[in-house]
Design a protein around this motif. Sequence first.
Motif, short mmCIF file in Angstrom:
data_model
loop_
_atom_site.label_atom_id
_atom_site.label_comp_id
_atom_site.label_asym_id
_atom_site.label_seq_id
_atom_site.Cartn_x
_atom_site.Cartn_y
_atom_site.Cartn_z
N PRO A 4 0.82 -1.21 0.00
CA PRO A 4 0.00 0.00 0.00
C PRO A 4 0.86 1.26 0.00
O PRO A 4 1.94 1.28 0.59
CB PRO A 4 -0.79 -0.10 1.31
N ASP A 5 0.34 2.31 -0.63
CA ASP A 5 1.11 3.56 -0.67
C ASP A 5 1.28 4.16 0.72
O ASP A 5 2.32 4.73 1.02
CB ASP A 5 0.46 4.57 -1.63
N VAL A 6 0.27 3.99 1.59
CA VAL A 6 0.37 4.57 2.95
C VAL A 6 1.54 3.96 3.69
O VAL A 6 2.25 4.66 4.41
CB VAL A 6 -0.89 4.29 3.78
N LEU A 7 1.70 2.66 3.52
CA LEU A 7 2.78 1.97 4.23
C LEU A 7 4.11 2.59 3.84
O LEU A 7 4.91 2.95 4.70
CB LEU A 7 2.77 0.49 3.86
N ILE A 34 4.63 6.17 5.17
CA ILE A 34 5.04 6.29 6.56
C ILE A 34 6.44 5.72 6.76
O ILE A 34 7.25 6.27 7.50
CB ILE A 34 4.04 5.57 7.47
N PHE A 35 6.70 4.62 6.05
CA PHE A 35 7.97 3.93 6.25
C PHE A 35 9.16 4.76 5.78
O PHE A 35 10.16 4.87 6.49
CB PHE A 35 7.94 2.59 5.49
N LEU A 85 10.55 7.56 8.14
CA LEU A 85 11.13 6.96 9.34
C LEU A 85 12.47 6.30 9.03
O LEU A 85 13.46 6.49 9.74
CB LEU A 85 10.17 5.93 9.91
N ALA A 86 12.47 5.53 7.94
CA ALA A 86 13.69 4.80 7.59
C ALA A 86 14.82 5.76 7.24
O ALA A 86 15.97 5.58 7.64
CB ALA A 86 13.41 3.86 6.42
N GLN A 123 16.13 7.38 10.39
CA GLN A 123 16.97 6.47 11.17
C GLN A 123 18.33 6.24 10.51
O GLN A 123 19.34 6.16 11.19
CB GLN A 123 16.26 5.14 11.36
N LEU A 155 -0.48 12.64 8.18
CA LEU A 155 0.10 11.48 8.86
C LEU A 155 1.56 11.72 9.22
O LEU A 155 2.12 11.03 10.07
CB LEU A 155 0.02 10.23 7.97
#
Lengths: 282, 244
Positions: free
Chosen positions: A83-86, A89-90, A93-94, A97, A213
């Motif tokens: 999914p595009d949302v995944l 968000i990912f 964050l990635a 990090q 988000l």
Amino acid sequence: MFDFLPQWMRDGLGDDVLFWLGYLTNGKHLTWYASLQFTVFAAVFGSLLAVTFGLLGATLKNSTFPPARLIGTIYASIVRGVPDVLFFIFFPLAFEQSVEWVMASQVCTPETLAAQSAAWPPCKEANWLLSTPEYLVMASVSLGIIYGAFATNVIHGALRAVPKGQLEAARAYGMSASQVLWRIHIRQMWVYALPGLSNVWMLIIKATSLLSLLQIADIVLWADRLGAPNFLKSVGLVHDDWRWRYYLVLFVFYILVTLVSEKGFNVLMRWAGRGILDESRR
Amino acid sequence: MDIFLNELAAFAPAALFNIYFAAASIPVGFVLAVLFALGKGSPNPWISRLSRAYIYAFRGSPLFIQFFMFYSLALSLNISLWKPWGVSGWVLHPLFIGPVVLILNTAAYSAEIFYGALRAVPRGETEAARAYGMSRWQQFRSVTWPNMIRLAWPAYTNEVVFLFHATAIVYFALPVIDNQMDLLVTAKSRFEKDYNTFLHFSVAALYFLAVSLVVFFLFGLVYKRLMRHMPVQPRMRFAPKWIR
């Protein structure tokens, strides 16, 4: 509120209209209108990146070097499989990090590493605080990566749709491979890619609603804030829960944007397709 | 490896929520979509215009906004409608209102697919049916419907896969009640505990990918059955095309 207006004008407008004028131009509402800039920025920058990634992916997919072709194909299929949302968000964050990890290898000392009790970041100095501009850029980049995968397919198909004779003619003129690619192939590709790219643009527009988000105070977040029951000590209850009205406004707004972009792309396609024989348009 | 297996096990109940949302909205959405497709192709201008507007509105606006809009609408009707009727317990529950919005959304997207297929139904076949003296219902039953569903099936499969992907945002718009977390919320909450981005989000992505493949396989079987009269069986490939 509107004391600066002459009396006859205030009488003519009436109290209701004046109330609504005042309500819709209060500071919070102005911030709401201003927050549209984030949406516009993400849409424009994101789609530019999507086209760039799409060109890159299509070149990889078209390449004669098998590993490059594999990378292009994997990119185009993996990103579409989740999914595009995944991914939306990912990716921030990635990325955050990874940057912190690199920073940690530079700034952390054994003492600070030992002093850190939380799981992340490795030490306090390696903490990267993100604010709206950074998040906005990262949101655009993730939009670019996600929809670049779709643009890859569109552009890949469009590159194949360019008549072979055109490329042969260019080669016959003695153009080198890269000249053929940049001067003839990619330039003629746009006509065939436009319908698909217009689709990708609509997807990006719709995906810009997800900005909240990533803690960006965009139009969706402000609609939520403005619509929540509003109580002022001096006035009393201004309004109860009006959120659905604000979301209705956004709903209509997005439909209108879709409508306008559709018209715009039609004009663009007619302009780009002039002088080119197109079976589908007759 | 153990960490990975534990992670897989921890996400399994969460995947059920995503599967529930998709499974609950697909059947109703399918029926509605066929109705809207027929409505859009209807000779009656008002039915056609209304279906057209519905399809345009729901395809032209983000699902995220649709979730917020319908949920806040349902919230504001709580005191005047749901409470007196005694249904506020489940009307406002994500497990109910989530599928409702997904149904409205997928109905529009699938209706566009079915409408395209409806227009591609071979003219000659409907004319032949009319020449046989079939009634309109018979024409629909024996010519239009089978043709339409066969033409639309690959694109509809695609839509179902993306509907499943769309279930990922249900819990970003609706409240999470009683630890009922879907894949993405699980990934996020586990991330907030140990900051292991790559592990949690990849496992969630893996589940999405796996279920998408299963959907493709199942719908491929149906497609094979639909196409069993063909001398050469057409195959469906796993190639999600984003049309949403």
